[in-house]
Write an enzyme that holds these catalytic residues in place. Structure first.
Site, PDB file in Angstrom:
ATOM      1  N   LEU A 228       0.836  -1.212   0.000  1.00  0.00           N
ATOM      2  CA  LEU A 228       0.000   0.000   0.000  1.00  0.00           C
ATOM      3  C   LEU A 228       0.870   1.263   0.000  1.00  0.00           C
ATOM      4  O   LEU A 228       1.744   1.421   0.844  1.00  0.00           O
ATOM      5  CB  LEU A 228      -0.904  -0.003   1.238  1.00  0.00           C
ATOM      6  CG  LEU A 228      -1.965   1.094   1.258  1.00  0.00           C
ATOM      7  CD1 LEU A 228      -2.976   0.886   0.143  1.00  0.00           C
ATOM      8  CD2 LEU A 228      -2.658   1.142   2.611  1.00  0.00           C
ATOM      9  N   ASP A 229       0.592   2.165  -0.951  1.00  0.00           N
ATOM     10  CA  ASP A 229       1.294   3.452  -1.045  1.00  0.00           C
ATOM     11  C   ASP A 229       2.792   3.293  -1.298  1.00  0.00           C
ATOM     12  O   ASP A 229       3.565   4.227  -1.063  1.00  0.00           O
ATOM     13  CB  ASP A 229       1.069   4.318   0.214  1.00  0.00           C
ATOM     14  CG  ASP A 229      -0.400   4.585   0.477  1.00  0.00           C
ATOM     15  OD1 ASP A 229      -1.184   4.579  -0.479  1.00  0.00           O
ATOM     16  OD2 ASP A 229      -0.753   4.806   1.647  1.00  0.00           O
ATOM     17  N   GLU A 230       3.207   2.137  -1.774  1.00  0.00           N
ATOM     18  CA  GLU A 230       4.635   1.889  -2.002  1.00  0.00           C
ATOM     19  C   GLU A 230       4.958   1.743  -3.482  1.00  0.00           C
ATOM     20  O   GLU A 230       6.108   1.510  -3.846  1.00  0.00           O
ATOM     21  CB  GLU A 230       5.065   0.601  -1.275  1.00  0.00           C
ATOM     22  CG  GLU A 230       5.026   0.647   0.226  1.00  0.00           C
ATOM     23  CD  GLU A 230       6.206   1.394   0.817  1.00  0.00           C
ATOM     24  OE1 GLU A 230       7.314   1.286   0.257  1.00  0.00           O
ATOM     25  OE2 GLU A 230       6.012   2.082   1.836  1.00  0.00           O
TER      26      GLU A 230
END
Lengths: 285, 285, 285, 285
Positions: A228-230
């Site tokens: 996530l969000d990476e």
């Protein structure tokens, strides 16, 4: 993009002679190079290139040209892909309650800024229906049932695959996609996160920013991965804020960033300007 | 700052009548308000104000004025402080091997941008000596002995206290200050961190930024607390970067940010524009 | 720039096959292309390219390579120039009373940001002497006699030519150069103008900006031509201002822009990134 | 804006005691000051202030309060005006063929960013009709007859006056308003100009920018006066461009600036943040 344009993207281990060899192959088939942008990562020892060329002067045909490129690609161990102007990419926009990114993409689409066909809008809220209708884009309402989230994803996958979608844009879509969904569409899902990543990952980034007292807020568009969000960052921007800004003010200011940062990412993807490697992007501008 | 100027900073629980009462007190003593900036935090229910006034028209004297303010402050449970233009603040710059922030502060100081006296430069490297000399500022070389870091801090404290320093500026000073040191100088130490905090805390932020593939790099000036890189943020800025930038390029671009962001924080502190509360800052501009 | 690097810049009417032909010539001589950036102006039908290549792998020699390029250049009616990493460019900085750009360039020079040798500082004021001395750069004080300005220019020309200067940087130099001087040094004089050109040409741009009430001020670096403030623009930047800013505040804010905008222009010139045509620039980044 | 809010704007010659006197009057009537922002122009010797206050605690009534303020205003020779939260301002948007600013304002209006009622859209093209309809705003098509432009203006005036419009927003409206029209609506017409004024006044600013080869383009929102593009500037912004940008690219990039810069001006006007004097603006943020 004119129907007579071709775009070649390559990535390979850096070696002598790549530029000359590729130029020679294109020239040999009568393709006129309009634009060639290139990047060498000296740390990873990798070579990247984007070549745009004119097909109207081809002395052979597309199949021969691709055969020629394939031979070179094997010699240099290249990853490569080629896109032609007559192949219009098909896009699905996923939205939720917030409508600013949805509006923004559709307005740009209609103004001719985005070289694609927006084939559908999918939302877990009904609010987007009149917006999609206003822009003559099919709308699918797939509400999320807390007890049966997989069913909604299955319905979305069916719609996306039936319509041969090339790119999924998460325009402030507030549901987290399952690993299966992400795995299926690889580097073909673009998301907008409303912070300057890697600061303020996760939920409520504007509230986090308010609490920390930062003097700038940001937005980040990125490809979606299962971390996530990476995912690989495509574009980012920031705007000044101050102690005078409430969380609501940050939200309002942030919307302007989100729209621009997401739209840039989508346009660059559609123009075949982006290469992904080592968890980050090369964006040829 | 003209010798005839006064600056009053107050913070207190928000209540009706504060603005009028303070204005009345100043007016009653003949102090002419030149500038009044104010902020109310509706979430914390706190009131903040900065008032600059002209002392040349005082009909009483400073002591009477301060007595009047003190009475009001008690009534409204105010934190307050007052500064006068004739009291020139004394500054110590701490530096290490990198010289760009040191040069920048000294050039601005000489150009009259920073209303203070730079009383000394302290460095754990000898390289800064000719720079300090060029600007006629005393230089103290306090090399850090890995086995005896406390001795260096003790020497620094002695120098700083003997010179009655009001503000310590860490101009890319690469040593971490002990809790004792930080405790002693409270909100009077300003640091520059070479990232957009809270992204990339800790060591080598430019390398971290390179690895993550961000499209902007940043710099952050903040007050020092004992939580590393967690102190109240004063100023931040960002600049675009791309896949073309090596770590060295990021370092070079970052230097320009660091200089501007640190200098702004120092100037605002010296102009009594900053109030700290709840781990963040109000900066009256 | 490493001694083993070559940089080729070309400009010519746009035609099919240029990219392939140039790549082939370099490859044929064993020069490995590290970087190739290209631009086609479809309006003017002109082609521009910058190629950086590795000389250490040459299988012939520089003379043969240049002969090969010259033949191609004739065939395609190219303007071209080639630069080698071992030829360090020699720079003269012209300054007046204001010292911020002078300091800035010398600090960057010492930090290794500018690939050149700063061979001298020339000023019509003596104030710069200790600054030049601090950085070990020869200083020449050429005061301007109102009755005999040509004499000063003649002295400057003599110094510049004797030292085989490749680039003159006007670092807030407040004298207007004569057409003869400008004619002599062609596109080898870079100036910084303290406004966002074409707004506020001429004298006192910050005062003009104040009177007009703009909300941003700017700075512009450009090559010098005999039309004052009309030369090809290399770089520009802006910064926010408001009604709170006095003319002095604008001057202070502007200094930070001027430094960065001038330094970028100088660096890009020294890295052979700039081509001039039709009164404007192509800057390969 | 809450119905219980009042906003007082004053401008007068600078004199001692203004701040205290105004604060005292408001306090005397039980109005609690929430926010007070102030500016003194030392060159023009003028004083400006914006005070927001809470009406729910009034111990008298609005009429008494205004009488009190009027007395002070006479004593200090103040220009003043007062606005109450329950008086919703009525806005007319004038548009032409380009729709991006029209969409942008209507989307922000619906999202609650603009405290007003958009009472009508007037356009000399029919294209805006479905857009206005989508947002439930009345639309009036007033095509311009080359032979009879005054007739269209007369029709517009009639519509605007019948609807008691407080603010006219020219959202890329491509007709020049007559002096009579401008005279009638004074400082109540806001325009967006697609350049960084005063650069590139007049027609085709993006083409002008392309020809000049600037490295930034801008947008400017301003009040309309009878000197074309000379009215008081409210807000400006710039964005980077390069030799790669065609005129069409500049147009596309510029749209994003125009939307944000126009919307900020409209919002600030509606929030009573703007004072005009000497051909420029004070914008209290």
């Amino acid at each position: 993009m004119s129907a007579e344009l071709g775009t070649l993207l390559v990535a390979c281990p850096d070696r002598k002679g790549i530029v000359a060899t590729l130029a020679q192959v294109l020239y040999g088939h009568g393709a006129n190079i309009l634009d060639a942008d290139q990047h060498t990562d000296p740390v990873a020892a990798l070579f990247f290139q984007r070549i745009r060329f004119d097909l109207s002067t081809l002395t052979t045909d597309r199949t021969s040209l691709e055969t020629g490129i394939r031979e070179v690609a094997e010699r240099f161990a290249m990853d490569w892909r080629i896109a032609y102007g007559h192949q219009v990419r098909r896009v699905a926009i996923f939205a939720s309650k917030q409508e600013h990114c949805l509006y923004d993409l559709l307005i740009r689409y209609r103004a001719g800024e985005l070289p694609c066909e927006v084939a559908m809008v999918i939302s877990n809220h009904a609010d987007g229906a009149p917006i999609a209708k206003h822009f003559d884009v099919p709308f699918h309402h797939l509400p999320v049932d807390a007890n049966d989230k997989p069913a909604q994803e299955a319905a979305a996958i069916e719609l996306v695959e039936a319509a041969r979608i090339d790119l999924i844009v998460l325009a402030r879509y507030m549901q987290i996609l399952s690993p299966a969904f992400v795995g299926r569409f690889g580097s073909r899902i673009i998301n907008i996160h409303h912070s300057f990543l890697p600061a303020f990952v996760g939920a409520n980034p504007y509230r986090q920013a308010y609490v920390r007292g930062v003097k700038l807020i940001g937005a980040t568009s990125h490809y979606v991965t299962n971390e996530l969000d990476e995912g690989p960052i495509i574009e980012q921007a920031t705007i000044r804020c101050s102690h005078r800004d409430s969380v609501d003010d940050l939200v309002r200011k942030g919307r302007d960033l989100e729209k621009v940062v997401l739209a840039s990412a989508v346009r660059w993807h559609l123009e075949d300007r982006i290469l992904v490697y080592a968890g980050k992007t090369v964006v040829f501008d």
